[in-house]
Motif scaffolding. Structure first.
Motif, PDB file in Angstrom:
ATOM      1  N   ASP A  57      41.727  38.352  21.740  1.00  0.00           N
ATOM      2  CA  ASP A  57      40.763  39.458  21.845  1.00  0.00           C
ATOM      3  C   ASP A  57      40.607  39.752  23.324  1.00  0.00           C
ATOM      4  OD1 ASP A  57      38.606  41.221  21.758  1.00  0.00           O
ATOM      5  OD2 ASP A  57      37.139  39.603  21.561  1.00  0.00           O
ATOM      6  N   ASN A  58      41.485  40.632  23.856  1.00  0.00           N
ATOM      7  CA  ASN A  58      41.510  40.840  25.301  1.00  0.00           C
ATOM      8  C   ASN A  58      41.505  42.326  25.628  1.00  0.00           C
ATOM      9  OD1 ASN A  58      44.517  41.723  25.575  1.00  0.00           O
ATOM     10  ND2 ASN A  58      44.568  39.845  24.345  1.00  0.00           N
ATOM     11  N   VAL A  59      41.289  42.627  26.903  1.00  0.00           N
ATOM     12  CA  VAL A  59      41.281  44.008  27.398  1.00  0.00           C
ATOM     13  C   VAL A  59      42.248  44.078  28.576  1.00  0.00           C
ATOM     14  CG1 VAL A  59      39.889  45.806  28.474  1.00  0.00           C
ATOM     15  CG2 VAL A  59      38.906  44.397  26.648  1.00  0.00           C
ATOM     16  N   LEU A  60      43.055  45.120  28.632  1.00  0.00           N
ATOM     17  CA  LEU A  60      43.991  45.296  29.738  1.00  0.00           C
ATOM     18  C   LEU A  60      43.276  45.881  30.948  1.00  0.00           C
ATOM     19  CD1 LEU A  60      47.250  46.721  28.092  1.00  0.00           C
ATOM     20  CD2 LEU A  60      46.895  44.442  29.059  1.00  0.00           C
ATOM     21  N   TRP A  61      43.437  45.217  32.103  1.00  0.00           N
ATOM     22  CA  TRP A  61      42.950  45.720  33.381  1.00  0.00           C
ATOM     23  C   TRP A  61      44.169  46.006  34.272  1.00  0.00           C
ATOM     24  CZ3 TRP A  61      38.174  42.679  35.659  1.00  0.00           C
ATOM     25  CH2 TRP A  61      37.132  42.682  34.719  1.00  0.00           C
ATOM     26  N   ASP A  62      43.993  46.880  35.252  1.00  0.00           N
ATOM     27  CA  ASP A  62      45.028  47.056  36.269  1.00  0.00           C
ATOM     28  C   ASP A  62      45.130  45.779  37.091  1.00  0.00           C
ATOM     29  OD1 ASP A  62      45.330  49.656  35.405  1.00  0.00           O
ATOM     30  OD2 ASP A  62      44.017  50.499  36.936  1.00  0.00           O
ATOM     31  N   PHE A  63      46.368  45.455  37.531  1.00  0.00           N
ATOM     32  CA  PHE A  63      46.563  44.161  38.195  1.00  0.00           C
ATOM     33  C   PHE A  63      47.669  44.257  39.242  1.00  0.00           C
ATOM     34  CE2 PHE A  63      48.414  39.792  38.279  1.00  0.00           C
ATOM     35  CZ  PHE A  63      47.285  39.121  38.755  1.00  0.00           C
ATOM     36  N   TYR A  64      47.465  43.519  40.326  1.00  0.00           N
ATOM     37  CA  TYR A  64      48.462  43.410  41.401  1.00  0.00           C
ATOM     38  C   TYR A  64      48.484  41.969  41.874  1.00  0.00           C
ATOM     39  CZ  TYR A  64      50.865  44.264  45.859  1.00  0.00           C
ATOM     40  OH  TYR A  64      51.753  44.241  46.909  1.00  0.00           O
ATOM     41  N   CYS A  65      49.649  41.343  41.845  1.00  0.00           N
ATOM     42  CA  CYS A  65      49.816  39.960  42.301  1.00  0.00           C
ATOM     43  C   CYS A  65      50.507  39.967  43.658  1.00  0.00           C
ATOM     44  CB  CYS A  65      50.636  39.169  41.286  1.00  0.00           C
ATOM     45  SG  CYS A  65      50.793  37.413  41.666  1.00  0.00           S
ATOM     46  N   THR A  66      50.006  39.166  44.590  1.00  0.00           N
ATOM     47  CA  THR A  66      50.488  39.238  45.970  1.00  0.00           C
ATOM     48  C   THR A  66      51.755  38.443  46.230  1.00  0.00           C
ATOM     49  OG1 THR A  66      49.099  37.383  46.666  1.00  0.00           O
ATOM     50  CG2 THR A  66      48.148  39.604  46.833  1.00  0.00           C
ATOM     51  N   ALA A  67      52.079  37.447  45.380  1.00  0.00           N
ATOM     52  CA  ALA A  67      53.255  36.608  45.645  1.00  0.00           C
ATOM     53  C   ALA A  67      53.748  35.980  44.352  1.00  0.00           C
ATOM     54  CB  ALA A  67      52.925  35.527  46.670  1.00  0.00           C
ATOM     55  N   GLY A  68      54.993  35.516  44.382  1.00  0.00           N
ATOM     56  CA  GLY A  68      55.553  34.846  43.220  1.00  0.00           C
ATOM     57  C   GLY A  68      56.133  35.819  42.213  1.00  0.00           C
ATOM     58  N   ARG A  69      56.219  35.407  40.979  1.00  0.00           N
ATOM     59  CA  ARG A  69      56.831  36.215  39.925  1.00  0.00           C
ATOM     60  C   ARG A  69      56.086  37.533  39.722  1.00  0.00           C
ATOM     61  NH1 ARG A  69      56.213  32.880  34.907  1.00  0.00           N
ATOM     62  NH2 ARG A  69      54.273  32.359  35.988  1.00  0.00           N
ATOM     63  N   ASN A  70      56.834  38.580  39.516  1.00  0.00           N
ATOM     64  CA  ASN A  70      56.277  39.907  39.210  1.00  0.00           C
ATOM     65  C   ASN A  70      55.215  40.351  40.219  1.00  0.00           C
ATOM     66  OD1 ASN A  70      57.744  40.591  36.751  1.00  0.00           O
ATOM     67  ND2 ASN A  70      56.613  38.896  35.815  1.00  0.00           N
ATOM     68  N   SER A  71      55.410  39.964  41.470  1.00  0.00           N
ATOM     69  CA  SER A  71      54.436  40.334  42.507  1.00  0.00           C
ATOM     70  C   SER A  71      54.852  41.631  43.200  1.00  0.00           C
ATOM     71  CB  SER A  71      54.326  39.216  43.539  1.00  0.00           C
ATOM     72  OG  SER A  71      55.577  38.990  44.176  1.00  0.00           O
ATOM     73  N   GLY A  72      53.921  42.162  43.980  1.00  0.00           N
ATOM     74  CA  GLY A  72      54.207  43.322  44.801  1.00  0.00           C
ATOM     75  C   GLY A  72      54.301  44.633  44.059  1.00  0.00           C
ATOM     76  N   LYS A  73      53.754  44.694  42.850  1.00  0.00           N
ATOM     77  CA  LYS A  73      53.793  45.956  42.114  1.00  0.00           C
ATOM     78  C   LYS A  73      52.534  46.096  41.260  1.00  0.00           C
ATOM     79  CE  LYS A  73      56.638  43.798  38.493  1.00  0.00           C
ATOM     80  NZ  LYS A  73      57.928  43.840  37.772  1.00  0.00           N
TER      81      LYS A  73
END
Length: 417
Positions: free
Chosen positions: A48-64
Protein backbone atom coordinates in the motif's frame (compact mmCIF):
# COMPACT_ATOMS: atom_id res chain seq x y z
CA UNK A 1 -54.24 35.87 42.03
CA UNK A 2 -51.39 38.15 41.00
CA UNK A 3 -49.15 36.54 43.63
CA UNK A 4 -50.09 33.06 42.39
CA UNK A 5 -49.25 34.09 38.83
CA UNK A 6 -45.86 35.42 40.00
CA UNK A 7 -45.22 32.19 41.89
CA UNK A 8 -46.08 30.11 38.82
CA UNK A 9 -43.78 32.24 36.66
CA UNK A 10 -40.98 31.81 39.18
CA UNK A 11 -41.48 28.03 39.32
CA UNK A 12 -41.57 27.92 35.53
CA UNK A 13 -38.28 29.84 35.35
CA UNK A 14 -36.61 27.55 37.89
CA UNK A 15 -37.84 24.44 36.05
CA UNK A 16 -36.56 25.87 32.75
CA UNK A 17 -33.12 26.49 34.26
CA UNK A 18 -33.02 22.99 35.77
CA UNK A 19 -34.16 21.42 32.47
CA UNK A 20 -31.52 23.36 30.57
CA UNK A 21 -28.84 22.31 33.06
CA UNK A 22 -29.97 18.67 32.87
CA UNK A 23 -29.96 18.80 29.07
CA UNK A 24 -26.49 20.34 29.09
CA UNK A 25 -25.23 17.57 31.37
CA UNK A 26 -26.66 14.95 29.02
CA UNK A 27 -24.61 16.34 26.15
CA UNK A 28 -21.42 14.26 25.81
CA UNK A 29 -18.45 16.01 27.35
CA UNK A 30 -16.50 15.75 24.12
CA UNK A 31 -19.40 16.63 21.78
CA UNK A 32 -17.67 19.73 20.44
CA UNK A 33 -14.07 18.99 21.36
CA UNK A 34 -11.82 18.77 18.32
CA UNK A 35 -10.05 15.53 17.49
CA UNK A 36 -6.72 15.02 15.77
CA UNK A 37 -7.27 14.62 12.02
CA UNK A 38 -4.96 12.76 9.68
CA UNK A 39 -4.16 12.94 5.96
CA UNK A 40 -1.85 10.30 4.46
CA UNK A 41 0.89 11.49 2.09
CA UNK A 42 2.41 8.03 1.62
CA UNK A 43 1.10 4.50 1.78
CA UNK A 44 1.10 2.32 4.90
CA UNK A 45 3.17 -0.64 3.73
CA UNK A 46 5.06 -2.17 0.78
CA UNK A 47 1.76 -3.30 -0.74
CA UNK A 48 0.00 0.00 0.00
CA UNK A 49 2.31 2.72 -1.29
CA UNK A 50 2.32 6.07 -3.10
CA UNK A 51 4.73 7.08 -5.86
CA UNK A 52 6.81 10.20 -5.17
CA UNK A 53 9.33 11.89 -7.45
CA UNK A 54 12.84 10.71 -6.60
CA UNK A 55 16.48 11.47 -7.36
CA UNK A 56 19.39 9.38 -6.05
CA UNK A 57 22.81 11.03 -5.89
CA UNK A 58 25.07 7.95 -6.25
CA UNK A 59 25.12 4.24 -6.94
CA UNK A 60 22.58 2.29 -8.97
CA UNK A 61 20.07 4.27 -11.03
CA UNK A 62 21.51 7.55 -9.75
CA UNK A 63 21.74 10.92 -11.43
CA UNK A 64 18.30 10.91 -13.00
CA UNK A 65 14.81 12.04 -12.07
CA UNK A 66 12.46 9.12 -11.57
CA UNK A 67 9.89 7.78 -9.09
CA UNK A 68 9.96 5.65 -5.95
CA UNK A 69 7.42 3.95 -3.75
CA UNK A 70 6.88 5.51 -0.32
CA UNK A 71 7.39 3.89 2.10
CA UNK A 72 10.42 1.91 0.92
CA UNK A 73 14.15 1.44 1.33
CA UNK A 74 15.73 2.71 -1.87
CA UNK A 75 18.22 -0.19 -2.08
CA UNK A 76 15.37 -2.70 -2.53
CA UNK A 77 13.86 -0.39 -5.18
CA UNK A 78 17.05 -0.55 -7.27
CA UNK A 79 18.87 2.62 -6.12
CA UNK A 80 22.16 3.33 -4.33
CA UNK A 81 24.20 0.53 -2.81
CA UNK A 82 23.86 -2.17 -0.17
CA UNK A 83 25.97 -2.23 3.00
CA UNK A 84 26.25 -4.22 6.18
CA UNK A 85 27.01 -2.35 9.39
CA UNK A 86 30.51 -3.83 9.71
CA UNK A 87 31.58 -2.72 6.23
CA UNK A 88 34.51 -0.31 6.43
CA UNK A 89 33.69 1.74 3.34
CA UNK A 90 30.00 2.47 3.17
CA UNK A 91 27.92 4.02 0.44
CA UNK A 92 26.90 7.54 1.38
CA UNK A 93 24.27 8.47 -1.18
CA UNK A 94 21.36 10.83 -0.64
CA UNK A 95 17.79 10.57 -1.84
CA UNK A 96 15.74 13.63 -2.77
CA UNK A 97 11.98 13.12 -2.61
CA UNK A 98 9.28 15.44 -3.96
CA UNK A 99 5.50 15.36 -3.90
CA UNK A 100 2.53 17.72 -3.55
CA UNK A 101 -0.46 17.89 -1.24
CA UNK A 102 -3.57 20.01 -0.67
CA UNK A 103 -4.88 21.20 2.69
CA UNK A 104 -8.55 20.28 3.31
CA UNK A 105 -10.86 23.28 3.62
CA UNK A 106 -12.09 22.12 7.02
CA UNK A 107 -8.56 22.42 8.39
CA UNK A 108 -8.67 26.22 8.32
CA UNK A 109 -7.71 27.63 11.71
CA UNK A 110 -6.03 24.39 12.83
CA UNK A 111 -2.36 23.77 13.49
CA UNK A 112 -0.79 21.42 10.96
CA UNK A 113 2.15 19.05 11.43
CA UNK A 114 3.93 16.70 9.05
CA UNK A 115 4.79 13.36 10.67
CA UNK A 116 7.45 10.83 9.62
CA UNK A 117 7.19 7.44 11.33
CA UNK A 118 10.74 6.55 10.19
CA UNK A 119 13.38 7.84 7.78
CA UNK A 120 16.99 6.62 7.34
CA UNK A 121 18.63 8.71 8.48
CA UNK A 122 19.32 12.50 8.48
CA UNK A 123 16.13 14.03 7.07
CA UNK A 124 15.73 17.63 5.91
CA UNK A 125 12.12 18.70 5.24
CA UNK A 126 11.07 21.69 3.14
CA UNK A 127 7.54 22.87 2.40
CA UNK A 128 7.04 25.36 -0.43
CA UNK A 129 10.78 25.93 -0.46
CA UNK A 130 11.05 26.80 3.24
CA UNK A 131 12.76 24.77 5.94
CA UNK A 132 10.40 22.92 8.28
CA UNK A 133 12.35 22.80 11.54
CA UNK A 134 15.71 21.22 12.27
CA UNK A 135 17.21 18.35 10.30
CA UNK A 136 16.13 15.13 12.00
CA UNK A 137 18.83 12.61 12.91
CA UNK A 138 18.10 8.99 13.80
CA UNK A 139 16.35 6.41 11.64
CA UNK A 140 13.98 4.49 13.90
CA UNK A 141 12.15 7.28 15.68
CA UNK A 142 8.98 9.10 14.72
CA UNK A 143 9.37 12.84 14.34
CA UNK A 144 7.14 15.70 13.29
CA UNK A 145 7.50 19.33 12.28
CA UNK A 146 4.90 22.08 12.45
CA UNK A 147 4.15 23.49 9.01
CA UNK A 148 1.15 25.70 9.83
CA UNK A 149 2.92 28.86 8.68
CA UNK A 150 4.43 27.22 5.59
CA UNK A 151 1.33 25.87 3.85
CA UNK A 152 -1.46 27.44 1.86
CA UNK A 153 -5.04 26.29 1.36
CA UNK A 154 -5.30 28.20 -1.93
CA UNK A 155 -3.13 25.89 -4.05
CA UNK A 156 -1.07 22.69 -4.08
CA UNK A 157 1.78 22.63 -1.57
CA UNK A 158 5.25 21.45 -2.60
CA UNK A 159 7.04 18.98 -0.29
CA UNK A 160 10.74 18.24 -0.68
CA UNK A 161 12.58 15.80 1.59
CA UNK A 162 16.33 15.18 1.43
CA UNK A 163 17.43 11.98 3.15
CA UNK A 164 21.11 11.18 3.83
CA UNK A 165 21.92 7.50 4.25
CA UNK A 166 24.77 8.26 6.66
CA UNK A 167 24.32 10.74 9.49
CA UNK A 168 26.34 13.89 10.04
CA UNK A 169 26.34 12.93 13.72
CA UNK A 170 28.97 10.49 14.95
CA UNK A 171 26.84 9.05 17.77
CA UNK A 172 23.95 8.24 15.39
CA UNK A 173 26.31 6.47 12.97
CA UNK A 174 27.91 4.53 15.80
CA UNK A 175 24.54 3.33 17.06
CA UNK A 176 22.67 2.77 13.80
CA UNK A 177 24.98 2.72 10.81
CA UNK A 178 27.91 0.66 12.21
CA UNK A 179 25.79 -1.91 14.03
CA UNK A 180 25.54 -5.65 13.44
CA UNK A 181 22.75 -5.51 10.87
CA UNK A 182 21.98 -4.33 7.34
CA UNK A 183 22.20 -0.59 6.64
CA UNK A 184 19.49 0.92 4.46
CA UNK A 185 18.39 4.39 3.32
CA UNK A 186 15.07 6.02 2.61
CA UNK A 187 11.65 6.93 3.97
CA UNK A 188 10.68 3.47 5.19
CA UNK A 189 7.65 4.15 7.36
CA UNK A 190 4.46 6.17 6.66
CA UNK A 191 4.31 9.96 6.20
CA UNK A 192 1.17 11.95 6.96
CA UNK A 193 -0.25 15.30 8.03
CA UNK A 194 -1.89 15.90 11.39
CA UNK A 195 -4.31 18.72 12.14
CA UNK A 196 -4.95 19.69 15.76
CA UNK A 197 -6.74 22.56 17.51
CA UNK A 198 -4.88 25.70 18.56
CA UNK A 199 -4.33 24.20 22.01
CA UNK A 200 -3.84 20.44 22.02
CA UNK A 201 -2.65 17.38 23.93
CA UNK A 202 0.97 16.93 22.89
CA UNK A 203 1.73 13.77 24.81
CA UNK A 204 -0.15 11.33 27.04
CA UNK A 205 0.79 8.49 29.39
CA UNK A 206 -1.50 5.96 31.07
CA UNK A 207 -0.50 3.90 34.10
CA UNK A 208 -3.32 1.38 34.62
CA UNK A 209 -2.77 -1.32 37.27
CA UNK A 210 -4.39 -4.73 37.59
CA UNK A 211 -6.36 -3.60 40.66
CA UNK A 212 -8.22 -1.05 38.54
CA UNK A 213 -6.30 2.05 39.58
CA UNK A 214 -5.58 4.48 36.75
CA UNK A 215 -3.28 7.47 36.56
CA UNK A 216 -3.23 9.56 33.40
CA UNK A 217 -0.73 12.31 32.70
CA UNK A 218 -1.16 14.81 29.87
CA UNK A 219 1.26 17.38 28.51
CA UNK A 220 -0.33 20.30 26.66
CA UNK A 221 1.47 22.25 23.93
CA UNK A 222 1.00 25.44 25.96
CA UNK A 223 -0.33 26.36 29.41
CA UNK A 224 -4.11 26.09 29.76
CA UNK A 225 -6.23 28.10 32.18
CA UNK A 226 -9.12 26.73 34.26
CA UNK A 227 -8.50 23.31 32.75
CA UNK A 228 -10.14 19.97 33.50
CA UNK A 229 -9.61 16.44 32.21
CA UNK A 230 -12.57 14.14 31.57
CA UNK A 231 -12.03 10.41 30.96
CA UNK A 232 -14.46 7.81 29.67
CA UNK A 233 -13.31 4.16 29.68
CA UNK A 234 -14.81 1.55 27.36
CA UNK A 235 -14.23 -2.17 26.87
CA UNK A 236 -12.63 -2.62 23.46
CA UNK A 237 -14.52 -5.81 22.57
CA UNK A 238 -18.02 -4.75 23.65
CA UNK A 239 -17.75 -0.91 23.54
CA UNK A 240 -19.49 -0.90 26.95
CA UNK A 241 -18.62 2.08 29.14
CA UNK A 242 -17.08 0.93 32.42
CA UNK A 243 -16.01 4.25 33.96
CA UNK A 244 -16.42 8.01 33.71
CA UNK A 245 -14.35 10.38 35.84
CA UNK A 246 -12.68 13.78 35.76
CA UNK A 247 -9.93 15.80 37.38
CA UNK A 248 -10.14 18.85 39.56
CA UNK A 249 -9.72 22.36 38.17
CA UNK A 250 -6.20 23.46 37.18
CA UNK A 251 -5.42 27.18 37.25
CA UNK A 252 -2.66 27.44 34.63
CA UNK A 253 -0.33 24.62 33.66
CA UNK A 254 1.21 22.54 30.85
CA UNK A 255 0.87 19.32 32.82
CA UNK A 256 -2.52 17.78 33.71
CA UNK A 257 -3.16 14.61 35.68
CA UNK A 258 -6.25 12.62 36.63
CA UNK A 259 -6.59 9.44 38.69
CA UNK A 260 -9.36 7.02 39.59
CA UNK A 261 -10.14 3.40 40.37
CA UNK A 262 -12.25 1.41 37.93
CA UNK A 263 -14.09 -1.50 39.59
CA UNK A 264 -14.52 -4.91 38.01
CA UNK A 265 -11.84 -4.60 35.32
CA UNK A 266 -10.29 -7.54 33.49
CA UNK A 267 -6.47 -7.38 33.78
CA UNK A 268 -4.14 -7.65 30.80
CA UNK A 269 -1.55 -10.41 30.48
CA UNK A 270 -0.11 -12.42 27.61
CA UNK A 271 -2.65 -15.15 28.41
CA UNK A 272 -5.60 -12.75 28.82
CA UNK A 273 -4.98 -9.71 26.59
CA UNK A 274 -7.98 -7.66 27.73
CA UNK A 275 -7.94 -4.12 26.35
CA UNK A 276 -9.82 -0.88 26.97
CA UNK A 277 -10.19 2.48 25.25
CA UNK A 278 -9.82 5.73 27.16
CA UNK A 279 -11.51 8.76 25.59
CA UNK A 280 -9.68 11.72 27.12
CA UNK A 281 -10.94 15.29 26.77
CA UNK A 282 -9.37 18.51 28.02
CA UNK A 283 -11.43 21.64 28.63
CA UNK A 284 -10.26 25.18 29.25
CA UNK A 285 -12.64 27.61 30.91
CA UNK A 286 -15.42 25.06 30.48
CA UNK A 287 -14.90 24.79 26.72
CA UNK A 288 -13.85 21.36 25.34
CA UNK A 289 -10.60 21.82 23.42
CA UNK A 290 -9.09 18.48 22.38
CA UNK A 291 -10.09 14.82 22.56
CA UNK A 292 -7.87 11.78 22.05
CA UNK A 293 -8.51 8.04 22.31
CA UNK A 294 -5.88 5.70 23.71
CA UNK A 295 -6.03 1.90 23.87
CA UNK A 296 -4.50 0.30 26.97
CA UNK A 297 -4.57 -2.66 29.34
CA UNK A 298 -4.74 -2.85 33.13
CA UNK A 299 -1.51 -4.55 34.23
CA UNK A 300 1.03 -4.25 37.04
CA UNK A 301 4.72 -4.88 36.31
CA UNK A 302 7.09 -5.41 39.21
CA UNK A 303 10.77 -6.39 39.27
CA UNK A 304 11.56 -8.01 42.63
CA UNK A 305 15.24 -7.94 43.57
CA UNK A 306 16.94 -11.35 43.35
CA UNK A 307 13.60 -12.93 42.53
CA UNK A 308 12.19 -12.06 39.12
CA UNK A 309 9.53 -10.23 37.18
CA UNK A 310 5.92 -10.30 38.35
CA UNK A 311 2.93 -9.45 36.17
CA UNK A 312 -0.26 -8.80 38.14
CA UNK A 313 1.45 -10.30 41.24
CA UNK A 314 2.23 -13.54 39.40
CA UNK A 315 5.84 -14.53 38.71
CA UNK A 316 6.51 -14.75 34.97
CA UNK A 317 9.12 -16.71 33.04
CA UNK A 318 9.77 -15.05 29.70
CA UNK A 319 10.04 -17.43 26.77
CA UNK A 320 10.72 -15.50 23.61
CA UNK A 321 12.90 -14.46 20.72
CA UNK A 322 14.71 -11.46 19.25
CA UNK A 323 12.93 -9.93 16.29
CA UNK A 324 14.15 -7.55 13.56
CA UNK A 325 11.95 -5.42 11.34
CA UNK A 326 13.20 -7.06 8.16
CA UNK A 327 11.82 -8.66 5.01
CA UNK A 328 14.01 -10.09 2.21
CA UNK A 329 12.36 -8.11 -0.59
CA UNK A 330 11.60 -4.83 1.21
CA UNK A 331 14.30 -4.38 3.86
CA UNK A 332 13.03 -2.56 6.96
CA UNK A 333 9.62 -1.85 5.42
CA UNK A 334 6.98 -4.03 7.07
CA UNK A 335 3.25 -4.36 6.55
CA UNK A 336 0.66 -4.99 9.30
CA UNK A 337 0.10 -8.43 7.77
CA UNK A 338 3.80 -9.29 8.12
CA UNK A 339 3.79 -8.10 11.74
CA UNK A 340 0.78 -10.30 12.44
CA UNK A 341 2.45 -13.26 10.71
CA UNK A 342 5.55 -12.91 12.93
CA UNK A 343 3.47 -12.62 16.11
CA UNK A 344 1.33 -15.65 15.29
CA UNK A 345 4.48 -17.68 14.59
CA UNK A 346 5.87 -16.69 18.00
CA UNK A 347 2.60 -17.64 19.73
CA UNK A 348 2.45 -20.96 17.85
CA UNK A 349 5.86 -21.82 19.32
CA UNK A 350 4.34 -21.41 22.80
CA UNK A 351 6.35 -18.24 23.51
CA UNK A 352 5.07 -15.27 25.47
CA UNK A 353 7.69 -12.56 24.85
CA UNK A 354 9.56 -10.72 22.10
CA UNK A 355 12.65 -8.54 22.30
CA UNK A 356 13.04 -5.74 19.76
CA UNK A 357 16.41 -6.16 18.02
CA UNK A 358 17.70 -3.54 18.23
CA UNK A 359 15.40 -0.55 17.78
CA UNK A 360 11.72 0.38 18.21
CA UNK A 361 9.45 -1.52 15.77
CA UNK A 362 6.50 -0.35 13.68
CA UNK A 363 3.52 0.85 15.68
CA UNK A 364 1.31 -1.89 14.21
CA UNK A 365 3.62 -4.56 15.60
CA UNK A 366 3.17 -3.22 19.14
CA UNK A 367 -0.60 -2.93 18.67
CA UNK A 368 -0.83 -6.57 17.59
CA UNK A 369 1.27 -7.61 20.60
CA UNK A 370 -1.22 -5.77 22.81
CA UNK A 371 -4.28 -7.42 21.28
CA UNK A 372 -2.93 -10.96 20.79
CA UNK A 373 -0.84 -11.11 23.96
CA UNK A 374 2.96 -10.81 23.91
CA UNK A 375 5.27 -9.20 26.44
CA UNK A 376 7.41 -6.64 24.61
CA UNK A 377 10.92 -5.63 25.65
CA UNK A 378 11.62 -2.56 23.56
CA UNK A 379 15.05 -1.12 22.85
CA UNK A 380 16.86 2.07 21.92
CA UNK A 381 19.28 1.59 19.04
CA UNK A 382 22.64 1.76 20.83
CA UNK A 383 22.85 -1.68 22.40
CA UNK A 384 26.22 -2.80 21.05
CA UNK A 385 28.35 0.27 21.85
CA UNK A 386 26.50 2.94 23.82
CA UNK A 387 27.76 6.08 22.06
CA UNK A 388 25.89 8.79 23.94
CA UNK A 389 28.04 11.67 25.16
CA UNK A 390 26.79 12.06 28.70
CA UNK A 391 27.93 15.67 28.97
CA UNK A 392 26.03 16.92 25.92
CA UNK A 393 22.27 16.78 26.45
CA UNK A 394 21.73 18.59 23.13
CA UNK A 395 23.31 15.73 21.21
CA UNK A 396 20.83 13.93 18.89
CA UNK A 397 21.59 10.70 20.70
CA UNK A 398 20.11 12.15 23.88
CA UNK A 399 17.19 13.65 21.99
CA UNK A 400 16.45 10.26 20.43
CA UNK A 401 16.62 8.66 23.87
CA UNK A 402 14.04 11.17 25.09
CA UNK A 403 11.80 10.51 22.07
CA UNK A 404 12.11 6.79 22.70
CA UNK A 405 10.96 7.33 26.29
CA UNK A 406 8.10 9.57 25.18
CA UNK A 407 6.74 7.43 22.35
CA UNK A 408 3.22 5.93 22.93
CA UNK A 409 3.02 4.81 26.52
CA UNK A 410 0.27 2.21 26.45
CA UNK A 411 1.93 -1.00 25.30
CA UNK A 412 3.12 -3.67 27.66
CA UNK A 413 6.82 -3.95 28.59
CA UNK A 414 9.86 -1.82 27.92
CA UNK A 415 7.85 1.17 29.10
CA UNK A 416 7.56 3.72 29.96
CA UNK A 417 8.34 3.60 26.43
Amino acid sequence: MKNNRSLLMLLSLVCSILWAQETKERVPFNAIAEKTEKLMLSGNSPDDNVLWDFYCTAGRNSGKNTHIRVPSNWETEGFGGYNYGHDKNKHNEKGIYRTTFAIPEEWQGKRIFIVFEGSMTDTNVKVNGKQAGDIHQGAFYRFKREITGLVTDKAENQLEVEVSKMSANESVNSAERNADFWVFGGIFRPVYLEAVPGTFIEYSAIDARHDGTMHIELFMDKPVTNAKVKVEVFETKTSNKVADFQSGLYSETHNLTVSSTVPGIKPWSAETPNLYNAVITVTGGGIPMHTITERFGFRTIEVRERDGVYINEKKIMFKGVNRHCFWPTTGRVMSPEQSLQDIMLIKEMNMNAVHMSHYPPDKHFLEYCDSIGLYVINELCSWQRPPLRHTDRNDPGWRNAKKRYQSPQHHILGKRK
